[in-house]
Every structure is written in structure tokens, then in C-alpha cells.
Design a protein around this motif. Structure first.
Motif, mmCIF file in Angstrom:
data_model
loop_
_atom_site.group_PDB
_atom_site.id
_atom_site.type_symbol
_atom_site.label_atom_id
_atom_site.label_comp_id
_atom_site.label_asym_id
_atom_site.label_seq_id
_atom_site.Cartn_x
_atom_site.Cartn_y
_atom_site.Cartn_z
ATOM 1 N N LEU A 102 0.831 -1.206 0.000
ATOM 2 C CA LEU A 102 0.000 0.000 0.000
ATOM 3 C C LEU A 102 0.864 1.253 0.000
ATOM 4 O O LEU A 102 0.590 2.208 -0.734
ATOM 5 C CB LEU A 102 -0.936 -0.002 1.210
ATOM 6 C CG LEU A 102 -2.055 -1.038 1.187
ATOM 7 C CD1 LEU A 102 -2.663 -1.208 2.568
ATOM 8 C CD2 LEU A 102 -3.125 -0.645 0.179
ATOM 9 N N ASN A 103 1.917 1.251 0.808
ATOM 10 C CA ASN A 103 2.848 2.393 0.838
ATOM 11 C C ASN A 103 3.486 2.616 -0.524
ATOM 12 O O ASN A 103 3.609 3.754 -0.982
ATOM 13 C CB ASN A 103 3.944 2.173 1.890
ATOM 14 C CG ASN A 103 3.495 2.523 3.277
ATOM 15 O OD1 ASN A 103 2.729 3.458 3.482
ATOM 16 N ND2 ASN A 103 3.973 1.772 4.252
ATOM 17 N N ALA A 104 3.902 1.535 -1.164
ATOM 18 C CA ALA A 104 4.538 1.645 -2.483
ATOM 19 C C ALA A 104 3.566 2.238 -3.501
ATOM 20 O O ALA A 104 3.945 3.099 -4.300
ATOM 21 C CB ALA A 104 5.026 0.274 -2.947
ATOM 22 N N LYS A 105 2.311 1.794 -3.469
ATOM 23 C CA LYS A 105 1.316 2.311 -4.415
ATOM 24 C C LYS A 105 1.053 3.791 -4.161
ATOM 25 O O LYS A 105 0.976 4.588 -5.103
ATOM 26 C CB LYS A 105 0.010 1.512 -4.304
ATOM 27 C CG LYS A 105 -1.036 1.949 -5.304
ATOM 28 C CD LYS A 105 -0.545 1.731 -6.741
ATOM 29 C CE LYS A 105 -1.564 2.200 -7.757
ATOM 30 N NZ LYS A 105 -1.097 1.983 -9.132
ATOM 31 N N VAL A 106 0.933 4.177 -2.900
ATOM 32 C CA VAL A 106 0.678 5.577 -2.574
ATOM 33 C C VAL A 106 1.858 6.451 -2.982
ATOM 34 O O VAL A 106 1.664 7.557 -3.499
ATOM 35 C CB VAL A 106 0.321 5.735 -1.080
ATOM 36 C CG1 VAL A 106 0.331 7.185 -0.656
ATOM 37 C CG2 VAL A 106 -1.043 5.123 -0.808
ATOM 38 N N MET A 107 3.068 5.975 -2.804
ATOM 39 C CA MET A 107 4.241 6.740 -3.241
ATOM 40 C C MET A 107 4.201 6.945 -4.752
ATOM 41 O O MET A 107 4.499 8.030 -5.249
ATOM 42 C CB MET A 107 5.527 6.024 -2.819
ATOM 43 C CG MET A 107 5.801 6.134 -1.327
ATOM 44 S SD MET A 107 7.233 5.172 -0.759
ATOM 45 C CE MET A 107 8.514 5.728 -1.848
ATOM 46 N N GLU A 108 3.829 5.905 -5.490
ATOM 47 C CA GLU A 108 3.698 6.018 -6.950
ATOM 48 C C GLU A 108 2.627 7.047 -7.310
ATOM 49 O O GLU A 108 2.826 7.899 -8.176
ATOM 50 C CB GLU A 108 3.322 4.660 -7.549
ATOM 51 C CG GLU A 108 2.971 4.710 -9.020
ATOM 52 C CD GLU A 108 2.328 3.436 -9.527
ATOM 53 O OE1 GLU A 108 1.555 3.531 -10.493
ATOM 54 O OE2 GLU A 108 2.584 2.353 -8.969
ATOM 55 N N LEU A 109 1.485 6.974 -6.636
ATOM 56 C CA LEU A 109 0.399 7.917 -6.894
ATOM 57 C C LEU A 109 0.828 9.349 -6.613
ATOM 58 O O LEU A 109 0.520 10.258 -7.388
ATOM 59 C CB LEU A 109 -0.823 7.556 -6.055
ATOM 60 C CG LEU A 109 -1.557 6.276 -6.485
ATOM 61 C CD1 LEU A 109 -2.451 5.768 -5.369
ATOM 62 C CD2 LEU A 109 -2.350 6.523 -7.761
ATOM 63 N N VAL A 144 -1.733 -8.432 -3.076
ATOM 64 C CA VAL A 144 -0.612 -7.520 -3.322
ATOM 65 C C VAL A 144 -0.611 -7.072 -4.780
ATOM 66 O O VAL A 144 -0.414 -5.887 -5.073
ATOM 67 C CB VAL A 144 0.732 -8.164 -2.926
ATOM 68 C CG1 VAL A 144 1.910 -7.329 -3.400
ATOM 69 C CG2 VAL A 144 0.798 -8.370 -1.411
ATOM 70 N N SER A 145 -0.874 -7.980 -5.689
ATOM 71 C CA SER A 145 -0.927 -7.632 -7.109
ATOM 72 C C SER A 145 -2.044 -6.618 -7.369
ATOM 73 O O SER A 145 -1.841 -5.645 -8.111
ATOM 74 C CB SER A 145 -1.145 -8.885 -7.949
ATOM 75 O OG SER A 145 -1.231 -8.555 -9.315
ATOM 76 N N ASN A 193 -5.321 4.477 3.199
ATOM 77 C CA ASN A 193 -6.698 4.073 3.508
ATOM 78 C C ASN A 193 -7.603 4.175 2.293
ATOM 79 O O ASN A 193 -8.505 3.359 2.121
ATOM 80 C CB ASN A 193 -7.261 4.907 4.654
ATOM 81 C CG ASN A 193 -6.579 4.613 5.963
ATOM 82 O OD1 ASN A 193 -6.036 3.534 6.171
ATOM 83 N ND2 ASN A 193 -6.580 5.579 6.851
ATOM 84 N N ASP A 194 -7.361 5.172 1.441
ATOM 85 C CA ASP A 194 -8.159 5.312 0.225
ATOM 86 C C ASP A 194 -7.971 4.115 -0.700
ATOM 87 O O ASP A 194 -8.947 3.577 -1.248
ATOM 88 C CB ASP A 194 -7.781 6.595 -0.522
ATOM 89 C CG ASP A 194 -8.112 7.857 0.243
ATOM 90 O OD1 ASP A 194 -9.088 7.851 1.022
ATOM 91 O OD2 ASP A 194 -7.386 8.853 0.066
#
Length: 95
Positions: A21-28, A62-63, A39-40
């Protein structure tokens, strides 16, 4: 080697996948979606992708997190915001 991973709650699962989740948010955030939080992403997937999901594996989860469509997530959040009541707050202690 087969590892049986069982989680007793969604909170336990959330903690386990928090790095993804952290990795995805950093990308966003790098792409300009600076208002989107962990949380979103989690809530979006719970309410859309995983709502009817049964027997999801940890790798599936995770994927899903890492490959969530940014535009769909953005539209979901904008839709949620449009449904919330937005009013002004008054605090007499400030003035």
C-alpha cells in the motif's frame, strides 16, 4: 514449499500488505495524486475489487494493490467526496 497464510481479521491483513500500500501511494504521489492515502487505496479495493472475492491469495491481494488503476481510484474518491456533506465549521475559540 507451500505456506498456509491465514489472517484472523482484515486489520491483520492490512498490516501485512501495508508495504505494498505504501509503495502504491508513493507512486500515486509521484504522478500528482498527492491527496490519495493508504486508507483510500485499501477502501477502494475492499468496496470494489474484493467485495465478492473469495479465496484470494496474498499474492493476488498484493498484485491488486500494486496494479490498481489510478484513474478508477481517483474517480472513486471523487464520487465519495461528492456524496459527503460539506459544510463550514465554526469554532468561536479561534476568533
Amino acid at each position: 514449499m507451500i505456506v498456509d497464510l491465514n489472517f484472523n481479521s482484515q486489520e491483520e491483513l492490512f498490516k501485512r500488505v501495508k508495504p505494498a500500500l505504501n509503495a502504491k501511494v508513493m507512486e500515486l504521489h509521484r504522478l500528482g495524486y498527492s491527496y490519495i492515502t493508504i486508507n483510500d487505496v485499501w477502501n477502494y479495493l475492499i468496496e470494489t475489487k474484493w467485495k465478492k472475492g473469495k479465496d484470494l491469495t496474498l499474492s493476488d491481494i498484493v498484485s491488486n494493490i500494486l496494479h490498481v488503476e489510478n484513474k478508477s481510484l481517483d474517480e472513486y474518491l471523487k464520487g465519495k467526496l461528492a456524496k459527503t456533506r460539506r459544510t463550514q465549521y465554526f469554532d468561536d475559540d479561534i476568533i
